[in-house]
Design a protein around this motif. Sequence first.
Motif, PDB file in Angstrom:
ATOM      1  N   GLY A  59      19.458  10.026 -20.407  1.00 41.07           N
ATOM      2  CA  GLY A  59      18.693  10.438 -19.236  1.00 41.07           C
ATOM      3  C   GLY A  59      17.200  10.411 -19.486  1.00 41.07           C
ATOM      4  O   GLY A  59      16.420   9.988 -18.629  1.00 41.07           O
ATOM      5  N   ASN A  60      16.776  10.845 -20.666  1.00 42.14           N
ATOM      6  CA  ASN A  60      15.353  10.786 -21.008  1.00 42.14           C
ATOM      7  C   ASN A  60      14.844   9.350 -21.039  1.00 42.14           C
ATOM      8  O   ASN A  60      13.746   9.055 -20.559  1.00 42.14           O
ATOM      9  N   ILE A  61      15.654   8.449 -21.599  1.00 40.23           N
ATOM     10  CA  ILE A  61      15.246   7.036 -21.669  1.00 40.23           C
ATOM     11  C   ILE A  61      15.195   6.430 -20.267  1.00 40.23           C
ATOM     12  O   ILE A  61      14.273   5.669 -19.933  1.00 40.23           O
ATOM     13  N   CYS A  62      16.162   6.775 -19.418  1.00 39.48           N
ATOM     14  CA  CYS A  62      16.158   6.267 -18.043  1.00 39.48           C
ATOM     15  C   CYS A  62      14.974   6.811 -17.253  1.00 39.48           C
ATOM     16  O   CYS A  62      14.414   6.111 -16.400  1.00 39.48           O
ATOM     17  N   ASN A  63      14.586   8.061 -17.533  1.00 39.72           N
ATOM     18  CA  ASN A  63      13.383   8.604 -16.908  1.00 39.72           C
ATOM     19  C   ASN A  63      12.176   7.745 -17.230  1.00 39.72           C
ATOM     20  O   ASN A  63      11.347   7.440 -16.361  1.00 39.72           O
ATOM     21  N   LEU A  64      12.064   7.369 -18.484  1.00 38.11           N
ATOM     22  CA  LEU A  64      10.931   6.551 -18.923  1.00 38.11           C
ATOM     23  C   LEU A  64      10.944   5.195 -18.229  1.00 38.11           C
ATOM     24  O   LEU A  64       9.888   4.680 -17.835  1.00 38.11           O
ATOM     25  N   LEU A  65      12.133   4.611 -18.055  1.00 37.11           N
ATOM     26  CA  LEU A  65      12.226   3.330 -17.350  1.00 37.11           C
ATOM     27  C   LEU A  65      11.756   3.482 -15.897  1.00 37.11           C
ATOM     28  O   LEU A  65      11.105   2.584 -15.348  1.00 37.11           O
ATOM     29  N   GLY A  66      12.088   4.616 -15.262  1.00 34.19           N
ATOM     30  CA  GLY A  66      11.616   4.848 -13.903  1.00 34.19           C
ATOM     31  C   GLY A  66      10.103   4.925 -13.830  1.00 34.19           C
ATOM     32  O   GLY A  66       9.483   4.405 -12.897  1.00 34.19           O
ATOM     33  N   LEU A  67       9.481   5.557 -14.822  1.00 42.74           N
ATOM     34  CA  LEU A  67       8.023   5.629 -14.858  1.00 42.74           C
ATOM     35  C   LEU A  67       7.408   4.251 -15.080  1.00 42.74           C
ATOM     36  O   LEU A  67       6.378   3.912 -14.485  1.00 42.74           O
ATOM     37  N   LEU A  92       0.824  -1.201   0.000  1.00 40.58           N
ATOM     38  CA  LEU A  92       0.000   0.000   0.000  1.00 40.58           C
ATOM     39  C   LEU A  92       0.866   1.262   0.000  1.00 40.58           C
ATOM     40  O   LEU A  92       0.621   2.206  -0.773  1.00 40.58           O
ATOM     41  N   VAL A  93       1.879   1.293   0.859  1.00 40.65           N
ATOM     42  CA  VAL A  93       2.786   2.445   0.906  1.00 40.65           C
ATOM     43  C   VAL A  93       3.517   2.591  -0.424  1.00 40.65           C
ATOM     44  O   VAL A  93       3.699   3.710  -0.942  1.00 40.65           O
ATOM     45  N   LEU A  94       3.921   1.467  -1.003  1.00 38.20           N
ATOM     46  CA  LEU A  94       4.597   1.504  -2.301  1.00 38.20           C
ATOM     47  C   LEU A  94       3.679   2.060  -3.383  1.00 38.20           C
ATOM     48  O   LEU A  94       4.105   2.859  -4.231  1.00 38.20           O
ATOM     49  N   SER A  95       2.410   1.682  -3.363  1.00 45.82           N
ATOM     50  CA  SER A  95       1.447   2.193  -4.341  1.00 45.82           C
ATOM     51  C   SER A  95       1.222   3.694  -4.169  1.00 45.82           C
ATOM     52  O   SER A  95       1.120   4.436  -5.153  1.00 45.82           O
ATOM     53  N   LEU A  96       1.131   4.152  -2.919  1.00 48.11           N
ATOM     54  CA  LEU A  96       0.973   5.584  -2.663  1.00 48.11           C
ATOM     55  C   LEU A  96       2.187   6.371  -3.163  1.00 48.11           C
ATOM     56  O   LEU A  96       2.039   7.426  -3.816  1.00 48.11           O
ATOM     57  N   ALA A  97       3.388   5.866  -2.863  1.00 51.23           N
ATOM     58  CA  ALA A  97       4.604   6.561  -3.310  1.00 51.23           C
ATOM     59  C   ALA A  97       4.696   6.580  -4.836  1.00 51.23           C
ATOM     60  O   ALA A  97       5.040   7.603  -5.430  1.00 51.23           O
ATOM     61  N   ASP A  98       4.388   5.462  -5.470  1.00 58.07           N
ATOM     62  CA  ASP A  98       4.427   5.400  -6.938  1.00 58.07           C
ATOM     63  C   ASP A  98       3.399   6.336  -7.559  1.00 58.07           C
ATOM     64  O   ASP A  98       3.657   6.946  -8.603  1.00 58.07           O
ATOM     65  N   SER A  99       2.230   6.461  -6.934  1.00 59.15           N
ATOM     66  CA  SER A  99       1.189   7.358  -7.469  1.00 59.15           C
ATOM     67  C   SER A  99       1.651   8.807  -7.435  1.00 59.15           C
ATOM     68  O   SER A  99       1.489   9.552  -8.423  1.00 59.15           O
ATOM     69  N   SER A 102       9.079  11.044  -3.048  1.00 57.08           N
ATOM     70  CA  SER A 102       8.221   9.867  -3.246  1.00 57.08           C
ATOM     71  C   SER A 102       8.985   8.723  -3.900  1.00 57.08           C
ATOM     72  O   SER A 102       8.796   7.554  -3.541  1.00 57.08           O
ATOM     73  N   GLY A 103       9.863   9.047  -4.837  1.00 60.59           N
ATOM     74  CA  GLY A 103      10.652   7.992  -5.465  1.00 60.59           C
ATOM     75  C   GLY A 103      11.596   7.320  -4.495  1.00 60.59           C
ATOM     76  O   GLY A 103      11.753   6.089  -4.491  1.00 60.59           O
ATOM     77  N   ASN A 104      12.236   8.110  -3.630  1.00 59.13           N
ATOM     78  CA  ASN A 104      13.158   7.537  -2.649  1.00 59.13           C
ATOM     79  C   ASN A 104      12.420   6.728  -1.582  1.00 59.13           C
ATOM     80  O   ASN A 104      12.945   5.740  -1.073  1.00 59.13           O
ATOM     81  N   VAL A 105      11.197   7.149  -1.224  1.00 53.35           N
ATOM     82  CA  VAL A 105      10.381   6.345  -0.309  1.00 53.35           C
ATOM     83  C   VAL A 105      10.096   4.982  -0.927  1.00 53.35           C
ATOM     84  O   VAL A 105      10.181   3.935  -0.252  1.00 53.35           O
ATOM     85  N   ALA A 106       9.763   4.964  -2.219  1.00 53.85           N
ATOM     86  CA  ALA A 106       9.498   3.689  -2.894  1.00 53.85           C
ATOM     87  C   ALA A 106      10.724   2.782  -2.862  1.00 53.85           C
ATOM     88  O   ALA A 106      10.599   1.559  -2.687  1.00 53.85           O
ATOM     89  N   VAL A 107      11.905   3.362  -3.017  1.00 57.31           N
ATOM     90  CA  VAL A 107      13.134   2.567  -2.968  1.00 57.31           C
ATOM     91  C   VAL A 107      13.279   1.871  -1.626  1.00 57.31           C
ATOM     92  O   VAL A 107      13.473   0.657  -1.533  1.00 57.31           O
ATOM     93  N   TRP A 108      13.163   2.643  -0.543  1.00 60.79           N
ATOM     94  CA  TRP A 108      13.431   2.074   0.773  1.00 60.79           C
ATOM     95  C   TRP A 108      12.288   1.209   1.297  1.00 60.79           C
ATOM     96  O   TRP A 108      12.519   0.284   2.087  1.00 60.79           O
TER      97      TRP A 108
END
Length: 422
Positions: A376-384, A89-96, A133-139
């Motif tokens: 960097g643009n391609i890596c951004n897309l991979l993160g999304l 749930l926390v992961l879904s919130l951070a990803d959103s 939010s991205g760093n929260v998802a990592v941890w």
Amino acid sequence: MATLEVFHGFTSYVTYTNTSPAYYDDVTNASSYAPEHVATVAESLRTTRFVVQNVLTPIVATVGLLGNILNILVLFQPSMRTSTNVYLLVLSLADSVFLLFNFILSILDCSRRDLAETAYHFNPYGRFVSNYSGNVAVWVTVVFTVERYIAVCHPIHGKVWCTVNRAKLASMAVTVLVVANTVPTLFELKVVSTPRGLKCTDTEFAQSFGYEHVYAWWYVTVFTFIPLVCLTIFNIILIRALFVATRRREQLALISTSHHHTSNGKEKKHQLNHHHSGLHHSSNHISQIHFSDNVSSSHTSDRSSPSSATISLTKKRQSRRFSREQNKVTLLLVTIVMIFLLCQLPWTTLHLYNTYIASNNLTSSTSSRTAVKIAGNICNLLGLVNASVNFYLYSCFSKRFRRTLAKLVMFWRRRHSSPTTV
């Protein structure tokens, strides 16, 4: 600070924002390159930006947001209240939040000159929220992996540590520690006025030695090195545990099958002996009636109270079912981590290269800078993409998730289709 140029300064799971001047100024002033080479470089970057920012980012972000909203609705249900689902749930919130702010920042790009003044001032705060939010998802992924390792490899300790309350406390601790380590990025950008209009640029704080050399490597260590090492090690252990569990389950299935065949053979032999015995004593009518009564009473007693063998078999089936569910949860986590590593490693490599260049005050050619910006643009897309796929993984691996989602859909349809609904 020399950082990667991307469509909005990229705020990925482990990244700094970019506030470098407009790239086209660098290209057009590069006198050491032939005009046709400069035009080709600029066109390739322009094409990459258009495809990533204007075509793929809206599609991936929209699909990911819809999936994560469904995740949140399902995981909030009381029937889904487990320690595992707290982390999901926390992961879904951070990803959103990550997807939403990346989508907004892709529209309110600082390099544009037709935005309102508030849009430029939104960028520093929007990038901080996206980074956070991205760093929260990592941890959260790291903590979830450690919890799964305890539950699988140390089940006795898992009963104590893998609880809903401890999962909530761990998630709260992650959010507090991440915000403490991400706050400096909030002061990285400022909005300045130029003859061409407003733009975002580095602050004096972002250009200081401590920020470029100390905090930069601290950030890389906390949000890149440590998570990747932990996820790799624990993921290998969990994959090995899955293989061991699968092999053990196959061995138990073979033993159960051979035991079933043996018991069937004994039962048939007993029935055959009983049949011959009945023929031998058929002359004694009284004994036959007495024998039938005993058999009948025995069958009645068996039906009225289950035998210990039946109870044992039921417990074994329940244990196997629970083991299969735990293995599915572990397989779900392994899949999440594998996708995370595949999407994150390219950006990590690029980010480390950029941090090394910035820390050592090295210069690179125009074509090299362009290649870094395209990557960097391609890596951004991979993160999304990484933040968008979890709903489909949950649906694939969890029967309870699918069942709860179906109940929610049916309830919504009944509520909105019935004319007498209050």
